[in-house]
Design a protein around this motif. Structure first.
Motif, PDB file in Angstrom:
ATOM      1  N   LEU A   1     -58.184  31.653 -20.986  1.00 16.76           N
ATOM      2  CA  LEU A   1     -58.311  32.784 -20.452  1.00 16.76           C
ATOM      3  C   LEU A   1     -57.603  33.666 -21.197  1.00 16.76           C
ATOM      4  N   SER A   2     -57.046  33.165 -23.108  1.00 18.72           N
ATOM      5  CA  SER A   2     -56.049  34.546 -23.449  1.00 18.72           C
ATOM      6  C   SER A   2     -58.097  35.086 -24.394  1.00 18.72           C
ATOM      7  N   THR A   3     -59.405  34.424 -24.786  1.00 14.88           N
ATOM      8  CA  THR A   3     -60.477  34.783 -24.887  1.00 14.88           C
ATOM      9  C   THR A   3     -61.171  35.523 -23.766  1.00 14.88           C
TER      10      THR A   3
ATOM     11  N   LEU B   1     -53.381  36.928 -28.384  1.00 12.77           N
ATOM     12  CA  LEU B   1     -51.827  36.668 -27.113  1.00 12.77           C
ATOM     13  C   LEU B   1     -51.330  37.699 -26.869  1.00 12.77           C
ATOM     14  N   THR B   2     -50.794  38.326 -25.834  1.00  9.96           N
ATOM     15  CA  THR B   2     -50.282  39.492 -25.226  1.00  9.96           C
ATOM     16  C   THR B   2     -48.995  39.118 -24.656  1.00  9.96           C
ATOM     17  N   PRO B   3     -48.389  39.464 -23.948  1.00 13.38           N
ATOM     18  CA  PRO B   3     -47.499  39.078 -22.914  1.00 13.38           C
ATOM     19  C   PRO B   3     -48.116  39.039 -21.309  1.00 13.38           C
ATOM     20  N   LEU B   4     -49.278  40.410 -21.419  1.00 10.40           N
ATOM     21  CA  LEU B   4     -50.402  39.886 -20.161  1.00 10.40           C
ATOM     22  C   LEU B   4     -51.430  38.600 -20.109  1.00 10.40           C
ATOM     23  N   THR B   5     -51.070  37.913 -21.194  1.00  9.59           N
ATOM     24  CA  THR B   5     -51.948  36.151 -21.367  1.00  9.59           C
ATOM     25  C   THR B   5     -51.390  36.008 -20.981  1.00  9.59           C
ATOM     26  N   ILE B   6     -49.601  35.348 -21.423  1.00  7.31           N
ATOM     27  CA  ILE B   6     -48.759  34.673 -20.657  1.00  7.31           C
ATOM     28  C   ILE B   6     -48.318  34.885 -18.750  1.00  7.31           C
TER      29      ILE B   6
END
Length: 464
Positions: A354-356, A289-294
């Motif tokens: 989405l993270s995967t 999980l990163t800021p890009l994921t959110i």
């Protein structure tokens, strides 16, 4: 005794109407036995690095091109010696649906032990997709054809009797090709006023080298000194592959779509706190999980209320195409240049899915293994410039898309929070959009919704 024949494999169109590819490496050599669908080469198109599977089971008779050579679609790249048994298991039959391994013959099936040109259109037959135009020529054998005959003789004397006729027949119909050399060597030849047709190449497969040109000109030492001096001050790299495609696409976009860019700086402390909680949650154990994921999830939610940004301007049909799905593009910096692969139907994915998908997408892009299909069909994109410490920018639209979002770096900064000055985590968002499709109000509403979600993730509840 089993009869054999020679079959050619011609470079196929690897997607999206590509006209050429560069041979990066061969995974086989002359004399190797290969199986059906075994990877035989790695090639780089204008979009990605692709592994080529063998359409036949048999023995490699001729490798027509050397690594580093840019080959036009439809040109032979490898010939196989296969059993004339007609079975896909051991008889060298082409893989089903393989356009580059379609057998054609002007006079019907050959006799056992004969030769077939695979993928080569017959004189008056319709042209096969991906093989270029049908050309009728005659003339002396090209340097490459003569080299191939010698290669077969040396590598596999027992197959020379059946390999030579197919190479000779190819030589009779080929256009005398441009001498094989690299762009720097061609420039040196131009500077020295030398016709490369007159120079014999001593490099692999007859490649003309710098030394060949210098030896021919009779001025070896002087040009060598000049070249040495230049190499210390500048380096020249041919424009090709991903870099060439990206440059063309960006120029097309910049001069076709009227770009408008808006900026919004927001307090993302709540999003970063949520991110930390999710990382410690058992439900997200093992997920990256990163800021890009959110942010990617926030973009997908904001699009529900602002679908205009998920559309395309169809100039040819004078129509606006509204997409009812989201193929979310993620700009990825790779050793070969910028690529923008996309996640298909991203709006259907949960945050974990989405993270995967993001992890797989970026890993594949950086390894240069992204398939052409994953690089086409995007509907809206995100570029994460924050990973480079950049706060904001004016991103250029991907051709065929109406909007692109740039995520800036998350920084601690003084911010007014609850009417008090406090140190908060702040991010800048940049949105570029096509003003033919998206009005200022629509672009502003989308950016405001995106900012609201990242400032307070609970706002998602008001938008779904």
């Amino acid at each position: 005794m089993t009869a054999t024949m020679i079959k050619e494999f011609r470079l196929p169109d690897l997607g999206e109407g590509l006209t050429e590819s560069e041979i990066l490496s061969w995974k086989v050599a002359v004399g190797d036995t290969v199986t059906l669908n075994q990877v035989i080469a790695e090639v780089e198109t204008a979009k990605a690095v692709v592994e080529l599977p063998s359409p036949f089971a048999g023995v490699v008779a001729v490798l027509h091109e050397q690594p580093g050579t840019v080959v036009e679609v439809g040109k032979p790249i490898v010939s196989f010696e296969v059993d004339d048994a007609g079975s896909s298991n051991g008889g060298g039959a082409p893989a089903a649906g393989d356009r580059s391994a379609v057998e054609t013959s002007a006079k019907g099936a050959p006799a056992a032990g004969g030769i077939e040109a695979v993928g080569a259109p017959a004189k008056r037959e319709p042209n096969l997709v991906g093989y270029g135009a049908v050309v009728e020529h005659s003339g002396r054998p090209t340097r490459r054809a003569r080299a191939q005959v010698q290669e077969v003789r040396s590598a596999r004397p027992e197959t020379a009797a059946i390999a030579e006729p197919v190479v000779a027949r190819q030589a009779e119909t080929e256009i005398p090709e441009r001498p094989r050399s690299t762009p720097p060597v061609r420039k040196l030849a131009r500077d020295l006023g030398i016709d490369l047709q007159l120079v014999s190449g001593t490099g692999p497969g007859g490649l003309i080298t710098r030394a060949d040109v210098q030896n021919f000109s009779g001025a070896v030492e002087a040009p060598a000194e000049v070249a040495a001096g230049q190499s210390e001050r500048e380096t020249r790299t041919p424009i090709k592959g991903v870099r060439k495609f990206t440059a063309a696409a960006m120029v097309q976009s910049a001069f076709t779509a009227p770009h408008v860019t808006e900026f919004l700086t927001i307090d993302v402390t709540a999003t970063m706190e949520l991110l930390n909680r999710l990382k410690g949650s058992r439900a997200f154990e093992g997920y990256k999980l990163t800021p890009l994921t959110i942010a990617a999830k926030a973009v997908l939610v904001a699009l529900r209320n602002n679908p205009t940004l998920n559309s395309r301007w169809d100039e040819a049909n004078q129509e606006i195409v509204q997409f009812n799905y989201v193929n979310l593009g993620i700009a990825a910096a790779t050793p070969r240049g910028l690529t923008v692969p996309n996640i298909k139907d991203a709006e259907r994915l949960s945050l974990r899915e989405l993270s995967t998908a993001l992890t797989e997408l970026t890993d594949t892009a950086r390894s240069g293994k992204t398939s052409p299909s994953d690089l086409s069909g995007g509907t809206i994109s995100i570029t994460n410039i924050g990973v480079f410490g950049i706060d904001a920018g004016t991103p250029i639209l991907n051709p065929g898309e109406a909007a692109i979002v740039a995520l800036g770096a998350v920084r601690k900064a003084p911010w007014v929070h609850n009417d008090q000055i406090a140190v908060r985590q702040v991010m800048s968002l940049s949105l570029s959009f096509d003003h033919r499709l998206v009005d200022g109000e629509q672009g502003s509403r989308f950016l405001a919704d995106l900012g609201a979600i990242l400032a307070d993730p609970a706002m998602v509840m008001t938008m779904i």
